[in-house]
Structure formats: structure tokens, C-alpha cells
Design an enzyme around this catalytic site. Structure first.
Site, PDB file in Angstrom:
ATOM      1  N   PRO A 185      30.112  39.049  41.836  1.00  0.00           N
ATOM      2  CA  PRO A 185      29.201  38.402  42.775  1.00  0.00           C
ATOM      3  C   PRO A 185      29.397  38.786  44.246  1.00  0.00           C
ATOM      4  CG  PRO A 185      30.963  36.898  42.202  1.00  0.00           C
ATOM      5  CD  PRO A 185      31.210  38.162  41.414  1.00  0.00           C
ATOM      6  N   LYS A 235      34.388  41.203  46.954  1.00  0.00           N
ATOM      7  CA  LYS A 235      35.065  42.347  47.598  1.00  0.00           C
ATOM      8  C   LYS A 235      34.090  43.140  48.458  1.00  0.00           C
ATOM      9  CE  LYS A 235      38.294  42.158  43.820  1.00  0.00           C
ATOM     10  NZ  LYS A 235      37.472  41.308  42.916  1.00  0.00           N
ATOM     11  N   CYS A 245      41.270  42.557  36.659  1.00  0.00           N
ATOM     12  CA  CYS A 245      42.008  41.281  36.648  1.00  0.00           C
ATOM     13  C   CYS A 245      42.512  41.066  35.222  1.00  0.00           C
ATOM     14  CB  CYS A 245      41.165  40.117  37.175  1.00  0.00           C
ATOM     15  SG  CYS A 245      39.617  39.859  36.313  1.00  0.00           S
TER      16      CYS A 245
END
Ligand SMILES: C[S@@+](CC[C@H](N)C(=O)[O-])C[C@H]1O[C@@H](n2cnc3c(N)ncnc32)[C@H](O)[C@@H]1O
Length: 440
Positions: free
Chosen positions: A258, A261, A377
Site C-alpha cells: 500500500p 516504502k 518480510c
């Protein structure tokens, strides 16, 4: 009377949401589908029950099974879920036992299972009398509240850390903020939060990060709607800094939604980047635009497949490329405990193949002297070192970049064969893997 009705509705809605996750829906979607009849002030309570029940799924089910004289039929599974929610409330929430029992019994009726109201009553009262069963000899799944396939992978990939990883995964994550570098500093924002009665601290090793003592709603964060801060874990704040995109550079954010970064890259370069943000999910891309609007930042958003640059690339090379790859998200189980239920062992090879392909297809788009950062992640080696090792074998010109200026976090980063790993919970951070390459 109305209070009792609401109390039962909360338990019934929580049970329905957990059932939806057990049937394969994401927890966010299941919580978004909670009935509008639940008053706004009680929706948080539903979330707490759903998170708790999913986070502790295996253990709660073991407790419930130990209290049943005969197993509940599959078609009545929502009753074991409701019982798990009842047990969870007595274990972990400060609600008087008698209130838990009466609201949960009533919830069985609301769920159109009046025939199970007596069973719910008896099981919860039994639990209150007997307390916790001894689960020392139970399976690993039950003792660690993780699926067997994931435990096996964690034990193989992290023989010395797996117990710490699973323990951290079962905790609640702290709330981190990224202070907009174009508006203020973490120190200033911590002072502003204090004026609003919100306790927080700066994290010296992460130059834009603030960690809250207790999570709050975003609408309670001063200046949130005028872009003063964004919610972003500290470990997710490392990639933009590592890429070090300077004003005027041409940057590709290949898996952008979304947009956490994307926005951070722009904030660090005073909103002066020629930044192309790609995502293959147009609905999620709308969230990137919302975030950029809130922060008054600008980028070119493109709905496209990162592994098919011929569809969207105009042929001009990039100075920086961020690949925040789609992954198992096994590093963020604290925030998304439904991952333990939704992911399957077989997903990992599929994800690794996609990650490898994206990396391979995007490397040629990097200009000489440019920098590419591969991020997941995930804590699984098949998505991290294995993907990057295969990439390095095919692209011997890729030079590993290890220097992270101004971010003194090497003490929490575990050097791996090709990159660095932060394990979940280290310094309160999410689990992330980073591998950075310069093109000579
Ligand atoms: C880890 S998330 C990105 C998070 C984002 N970088 C941030 O910081 O907010 C991965 C994203 O990759 C997108 N994605 C998955 N497969 C893709 C593909 N083949 N091409 C482009 N984007 C893809 C997903 O829709 C998802 O939004």
C-alpha cells in the site's frame, strides 16, 4: 437487557469472523465483514477476541477438546470456535467469568444453535472449575501455537533461534510510526504526542522512527491527516534508507502497495524523485494513491506485473530499484496471526519462484552505478538466501552492498549468506530480510 444482547452479539460476531478465517478468508476481510449492528465502541472488543482466538488457535482448541465428553460434529464447528472464544476471554481478558459464560451461552442461541446452549454453559463452567489442562505432552503445534509445517521450517532454518521466533510470533507487536522527514523530527513528534497524553520514545538507530508505549487509533495521532506521520514498523523503515535515493533520481518501486516504502523514499528525497510505483493489484494501488495524497507526495502509479517489464517499462534505466517482494509474511505473524492458518507449506516454493523471477527480470532495468534492494518480510531461507543465491549465480556482476549509512542496526541484523535478517521481536521490530546489490 440491551447490554446483554450486545454482549452476545459481540461473541457471535467474533465466532463468525474466526470461522471465516478457518475457511480461508483473511482476518482483515473477516473483521471488515463484522455486522454493522455491533456498536462502534465494541468493535475493538470483537477484534481482540478474534486476534486472540486465531493467535492461540491450537492451544485453545486443545483446551476445548479436553473439556468435551464427545467431539463436536464438523457441521457444528462454530460451537468449538465459540467455546475457544469463551476460554480465551477467561484466560486473557479482564471480564468476569460469570459474564463470559452468560454472554457466550447467549451467543450460541444467536448463532442459531440453541441446542448447544447447555453444552456451552457446561463446558465453560467446567473450565472455570478445573482451570488449565496440562499441555506439556501435547503436540508441538499445540505447545507453540504454530502449524507443524512452519515449525519444521523454522527449526531447520533457525536451529538456535526458532523457539524465540515462535514465542515472539505469539506476542502482540508494538505500534511504530515513521515521522515525515519533510515536516518534523522524531524528537519533536514525541513531544507533540506527550502533549496529547500519548507515551512514546525515539529509536536512536532508526532516524525517522517513533515507538508507542501502547497502540492508538490513527485518528488519535496528531497531524496524521496532514501527513505528519505514517504507521510503519521500524524494520520496514530500513529499505528506503538503504536505497539512498537522492533528489532527481529515477526510482522503481516494483511491488509498491500500500505504499509505505514508496512514501518513505519520497520523504527522504524531499518529494523530488522520478518514482514509478508498480503493483499488480489495482485495488491495492488505490491505497498507494491515498497514502501519497495524505502525505502530499507524488509518484507515477502503474498497475502491472513486475515480472513482465515489457508491459510497462519505457526503456529508461533506473538509478534505484526496490523489490519488496510478495512473500509468506512469516516475519509479521505478530501483526497477522492468520498467516499461521492461511499459509500452506506448498505456497513457499511458488512464492520463491515468483520472487526469483521478479529479481531476474528487473536487474537489467538497473542503470550502471545503480542500486537494487531485495526485501521480504519472511524468515524462511527458501524465500531469502536461496532466491538471492540463485540470482547471484546467474548475475555475477551484482556486487553485494553491506553499508547502511546512519542506521546503526547491524547489532540486530543477522548476517546471512547473501543478506541480512532481522528476526521478529528483536528490538521490537518485525522480521525482515534484506539483500542489497550495486551494479558496477
Ligand atoms: C510486501 S507487499 C508490498 C508492501 C509495500 N512495498 C509497502 O511498503 O507498503 C507486496 C506487494 O506485491 C504485490 N505483487 C504481488 N505479485 C506482484 C507482481 N507479480 N507484480 C507486481 N506486484 C506484485 C502485491 O499486490 C503486494 O501489494
Amino acid at each position: 437487557m440491551a447490554k446483554q444482547k450486545t454482549a452476545a452479539m459481540i461473541r457471535a460476531e467474533a465466532a463468525k469472523a474466526v470461522e471465516a478465517v478457518l475457511a480461508g478468508r483473511s482476518m482483515d476481510a473477516a473483521l471488515a465483514a463484522v455486522s454493522d449492528d455491533v456498536p462502534l465502541r465494541d468493535r475493538g472488543l470483537v477484534s481482540v477476541m478474534v486476534y486472540g482466538c486465531i493467535r492461540n488457535h491450537w492451544q485453545l482448541q486443545a483446551v476445548v477438546q479436553s473439556l468435551l465428553q464427545k467431539p463436536i460434529k464438523n457441521r457444528d464447528r462454530i460451537i468449538s470456535t465459540l467455546l475457544a472464544i469463551g476460554v480465551y476471554q477467561m484466560q486473557s481478558m479482564r471480564i468476569p467469568d460469570h459474564a463470559v459464560v452468560s454472554a457466550t451461552v447467549e451467543a450460541a442461541r444467536r448463532l442459531r444453535h440453541p441446542q448447544h446452549a447447555g453444552l456451552v454453559n457446561a463446558v465453560l463452567r467446567n473450565y472455570r472449575r478445573q482451570g488449565e489442562p496440562d499441555l506439556q505432552k501435547a503436540s508441538g503445534e499445540v505447545r507453540h501455537n504454530h502449524p507443524a509445517w512452519l515449525l519444521k521450517r523454522l527449526q531447520t532454518d533457525w536451529p538456535e533461534n526458532w523457539q524465540q521466533i515462535v514465542a515472539e510470533n505469539n506476542e502482540q507487536a508494538p505500534m511504530w510510526l515513521r515521522v515525515n522527514a519533510m515536516q518534523s523530527t522524531p524528537e519533536q513528534y514525541v513531544a507533540t504526542l506527550a502533549e496529547h497524553g500519548i507515551e512514546s520514545s525515539v529509536e536512536e538507530t532508526l532516524p525517522q522512527a517513533v515507538r508507542l508505549a501502547t497502540p492508538v487509533l490513527v485518528e488519535d495521532l496528531p497531524g496524521f491527516y496532514v501527513g505528519a506521520v505514517s504507521v510503519q514498523d521500524g524494520a520496514a523503515q530500513i529499505p528506503a534508507a538503504w536505497l539512498d535515493a537522492r533528489p532527481g533520481m529515477r526510482v522503481l518501486d516494483a511491488c509498491a502497495a500500500p505504499g509505505g516504502k514508496t512514501a518513505h523514499l519520497l520523504e527522504l528525497a524531499a518529494n523530488d524523485l522520478d518514482l514509478i510505483a508498480i503493483d499488480n493489484d489495482p485495488a491495492r494501488l488505490e491505497r498507494v494513491q491515498e497514502n501519497l495524497d495524505r502525505l502530499s507526495l507524488a509518484a507515477t502509479l502503474v498497475a502491472g506485473d513486475a515480472k513482465n517489464p515489457q508491459e510497462w517499462w519505457d526503456g529508461r534505466p533506473f538509478d534505484r530499484i526496490l523489490i519488496d517482494a510478495p512473500c509468506s509474511a512469516t516475519g509479521v505473524i505478530r501483526r497477522h496471526p492468520d498467516i499461521k492458518l492461511l499459509r500452506q507449506d506448498t505456497d513457499i516454493a511458488v512464492l520463491a519462484a515468483l520472487q526469483g523471477e521478479i529479481l531476474q527480470k528487473l536487474w537489467p532495468l538497473l542503470a550502471p552505478g545503480g542500486r537494487l534492494l531485495y526485501v521480504t518480510c519472511s524468515v524462511l531461507e527458501q524465500e531469502n538466501d536461496a532466491v538471492v543465491e540463485a540470482f547471484v549465480r546467474r548475475n555475477p556482476d551484482a556486487a553485494q552492498h553491506k553499508e547502511l549509512r546512519n542506521y546503526n542496526i547491524h547489532d540486530v541484523m543477522q548476517p546471512r549468506r547473501t543478506g541480512y535478517q532481522i528476526l521478529p521481536g528483536m528490538k521490537g521490530l518485525d522480521g525482515f530480510f534484506y539483500a542489497c546489490f550495486d551494479k558496477p
